[in-house]
Design a protein around this motif. Structure first.
Motif, PDB file in Angstrom:
ATOM      1  N   ASP A   2      50.131  44.878  25.916  1.00 60.97           N
ATOM      2  CA  ASP A   2      51.246  44.432  26.750  1.00 60.97           C
ATOM      3  C   ASP A   2      51.048  44.823  28.206  1.00 60.97           C
ATOM      4  OD1 ASP A   2      52.521  43.281  24.603  1.00 60.97           O
ATOM      5  OD2 ASP A   2      53.828  44.996  24.243  1.00 60.97           O
ATOM      6  N   ASP A   3      50.566  46.054  28.445  1.00 65.23           N
ATOM      7  CA  ASP A   3      50.298  46.504  29.819  1.00 65.23           C
ATOM      8  C   ASP A   3      49.210  45.650  30.463  1.00 65.23           C
ATOM      9  OD1 ASP A   3      52.211  48.489  29.620  1.00 65.23           O
ATOM     10  OD2 ASP A   3      50.758  50.055  29.138  1.00 65.23           O
ATOM     11  N   PHE A   4      48.182  45.331  29.674  1.00 65.23           N
ATOM     12  CA  PHE A   4      47.087  44.498  30.160  1.00 65.23           C
ATOM     13  C   PHE A   4      47.619  43.145  30.618  1.00 65.23           C
ATOM     14  CE2 PHE A   4      43.827  41.297  29.527  1.00 65.23           C
ATOM     15  CZ  PHE A   4      42.737  41.846  30.168  1.00 65.23           C
ATOM     16  N   LEU A   5      48.421  42.492  29.778  1.00 64.22           N
ATOM     17  CA  LEU A   5      48.976  41.181  30.133  1.00 64.22           C
ATOM     18  C   LEU A   5      49.908  41.253  31.327  1.00 64.22           C
ATOM     19  CD1 LEU A   5      49.719  39.348  26.784  1.00 64.22           C
ATOM     20  CD2 LEU A   5      48.025  38.803  28.517  1.00 64.22           C
ATOM     21  N   ALA A   6      50.699  42.308  31.405  1.00 63.70           N
ATOM     22  CA  ALA A   6      51.602  42.472  32.550  1.00 63.70           C
ATOM     23  C   ALA A   6      50.808  42.585  33.847  1.00 63.70           C
ATOM     24  CB  ALA A   6      52.491  43.697  32.354  1.00 63.70           C
ATOM     25  N   LEU A  19      41.847  47.699  44.959  1.00 56.66           N
ATOM     26  CA  LEU A  19      41.041  48.918  44.891  1.00 56.66           C
ATOM     27  C   LEU A  19      40.903  49.369  43.442  1.00 56.66           C
ATOM     28  CD1 LEU A  19      42.457  51.062  47.822  1.00 56.66           C
ATOM     29  CD2 LEU A  19      40.231  49.956  47.717  1.00 56.66           C
ATOM     30  N   TYR A  20      39.686  49.707  43.070  1.00 58.70           N
ATOM     31  CA  TYR A  20      39.396  50.263  41.752  1.00 58.70           C
ATOM     32  C   TYR A  20      38.408  51.402  41.956  1.00 58.70           C
ATOM     33  CZ  TYR A  20      37.422  50.722  37.067  1.00 58.70           C
ATOM     34  OH  TYR A  20      36.980  51.212  35.860  1.00 58.70           O
ATOM     35  N   GLU A  21      38.761  52.583  41.491  1.00 61.30           N
ATOM     36  CA  GLU A  21      37.938  53.784  41.658  1.00 61.30           C
ATOM     37  C   GLU A  21      37.566  54.011  43.122  1.00 61.30           C
ATOM     38  OE1 GLU A  21      34.660  53.383  38.868  1.00 61.30           O
ATOM     39  OE2 GLU A  21      35.905  54.249  37.287  1.00 61.30           O
ATOM     40  N   GLY A  22      38.511  53.723  44.014  1.00 61.78           N
ATOM     41  CA  GLY A  22      38.307  53.940  45.441  1.00 61.78           C
ATOM     42  C   GLY A  22      37.434  52.904  46.121  1.00 61.78           C
ATOM     43  N   ARG A  37      44.287  29.704  28.856  1.00 65.08           N
ATOM     44  CA  ARG A  37      43.054  30.434  29.151  1.00 65.08           C
ATOM     45  C   ARG A  37      43.094  30.878  30.597  1.00 65.08           C
ATOM     46  NH1 ARG A  37      37.962  30.223  31.390  1.00 65.08           N
ATOM     47  NH2 ARG A  37      38.190  28.124  32.195  1.00 65.08           N
ATOM     48  N   ARG A  38      42.731  32.131  30.797  1.00 62.16           N
ATOM     49  CA  ARG A  38      42.612  32.669  32.153  1.00 62.16           C
ATOM     50  C   ARG A  38      41.214  33.240  32.314  1.00 62.16           C
ATOM     51  NH1 ARG A  38      48.331  35.713  32.296  1.00 62.16           N
ATOM     52  NH2 ARG A  38      49.559  33.896  31.767  1.00 62.16           N
ATOM     53  N   TRP A  39      40.709  33.110  33.510  1.00 59.65           N
ATOM     54  CA  TRP A  39      39.378  33.608  33.835  1.00 59.65           C
ATOM     55  C   TRP A  39      39.522  34.564  35.006  1.00 59.65           C
ATOM     56  CZ3 TRP A  39      36.259  32.340  38.286  1.00 59.65           C
ATOM     57  CH2 TRP A  39      34.967  32.832  38.209  1.00 59.65           C
ATOM     58  N   LEU A  40      39.009  35.773  34.812  1.00 65.97           N
ATOM     59  CA  LEU A  40      39.072  36.803  35.843  1.00 65.97           C
ATOM     60  C   LEU A  40      37.649  37.165  36.255  1.00 65.97           C
ATOM     61  CD1 LEU A  40      40.747  39.090  37.372  1.00 65.97           C
ATOM     62  CD2 LEU A  40      40.105  40.530  35.444  1.00 65.97           C
ATOM     63  N   THR A  75      39.432  46.275  30.487  1.00 64.61           N
ATOM     64  CA  THR A  75      40.776  46.823  30.320  1.00 64.61           C
ATOM     65  C   THR A  75      41.035  47.936  31.330  1.00 64.61           C
ATOM     66  OG1 THR A  75      40.719  46.286  27.969  1.00 64.61           O
ATOM     67  CG2 THR A  75      42.352  47.889  28.671  1.00 64.61           C
ATOM     68  N   ASP A  76      40.089  48.856  31.480  1.00 64.32           N
ATOM     69  CA  ASP A  76      40.238  49.947  32.435  1.00 64.32           C
ATOM     70  C   ASP A  76      40.370  49.409  33.855  1.00 64.32           C
ATOM     71  OD1 ASP A  76      40.150  52.924  32.920  1.00 64.32           O
ATOM     72  OD2 ASP A  76      38.471  52.280  34.183  1.00 64.32           O
ATOM     73  N   PHE A  77      39.550  48.428  34.197  1.00 64.04           N
ATOM     74  CA  PHE A  77      39.610  47.838  35.532  1.00 64.04           C
ATOM     75  C   PHE A  77      41.004  47.290  35.815  1.00 64.04           C
ATOM     76  CE2 PHE A  77      39.439  44.136  38.309  1.00 64.04           C
ATOM     77  CZ  PHE A  77      38.847  44.678  39.436  1.00 64.04           C
ATOM     78  N   LEU A  78      41.505  46.476  34.915  1.00 61.68           N
ATOM     79  CA  LEU A  78      42.792  45.831  35.158  1.00 61.68           C
ATOM     80  C   LEU A  78      43.948  46.838  35.172  1.00 61.68           C
ATOM     81  CD1 LEU A  78      43.772  43.076  35.842  1.00 61.68           C
ATOM     82  CD2 LEU A  78      44.140  42.630  33.438  1.00 61.68           C
ATOM     83  N   LEU A  79      43.912  47.833  34.307  1.00 53.96           N
ATOM     84  CA  LEU A  79      44.996  48.811  34.242  1.00 53.96           C
ATOM     85  C   LEU A  79      45.001  49.771  35.431  1.00 53.96           C
ATOM     86  CD1 LEU A  79      45.109  49.631  30.449  1.00 53.96           C
ATOM     87  CD2 LEU A  79      46.601  48.105  31.743  1.00 53.96           C
ATOM     88  N   ARG A  80      43.829  50.035  35.994  1.00 50.22           N
ATOM     89  CA  ARG A  80      43.738  50.989  37.113  1.00 50.22           C
ATOM     90  C   ARG A  80      43.583  50.326  38.469  1.00 50.22           C
ATOM     91  NH1 ARG A  80      39.112  54.656  35.699  1.00 50.22           N
ATOM     92  NH2 ARG A  80      39.638  55.519  37.697  1.00 50.22           N
ATOM     93  N   LEU A  81      43.497  49.007  38.500  1.00 46.79           N
ATOM     94  CA  LEU A  81      43.374  48.261  39.744  1.00 46.79           C
ATOM     95  C   LEU A  81      44.642  48.432  40.584  1.00 46.79           C
ATOM     96  CD1 LEU A  81      41.817  46.106  41.444  1.00 46.79           C
ATOM     97  CD2 LEU A  81      43.122  44.384  40.156  1.00 46.79           C
TER      98      LEU A  81
END
Length: 84
Positions: A2-6, A19-22, A37-40, A75-81
């Protein structure tokens, strides 16, 4: 998931930056006409980092298909972006 989709829904269609990891990333988000379908694609500006995936939404399910990288990286990228 759910967090990923949000987080995915919060990104604007087309090009944006974050910004991701500075590090600064250029991010492109596209969607199919029916929205299923979404493309990132994200690329580190001035560096070598990349994140790419397809996300399929069907029947209340989410199917994440990373492009040549572990699902955890996407997943980490999108959640911490962080976006402005």
């Amino acid at each position: 998931m759910d967090d990923f989709l949000a987080r995915l829904d919060a990104l604007p269609q087309g090009y944006s930056e974050g910004l991701y990891e500075g590090r600064r990333y250029g991010i492109t988000l596209s969607a199919s006409a029916d929205g299923r379908r979404r493309w990132l694609y994200a690329e580190e500006l001035g560096g070598t980092g990349r994140v790419s995936c397809n996300v399929y939404l069907a029947g209340g399910r989410v199917l994440l298909k990373p492009c040549e990288m572990p699902e955890e990286r996407v997943t980490d990228f999108l959640l911490r972006l962080r976006t402005p």
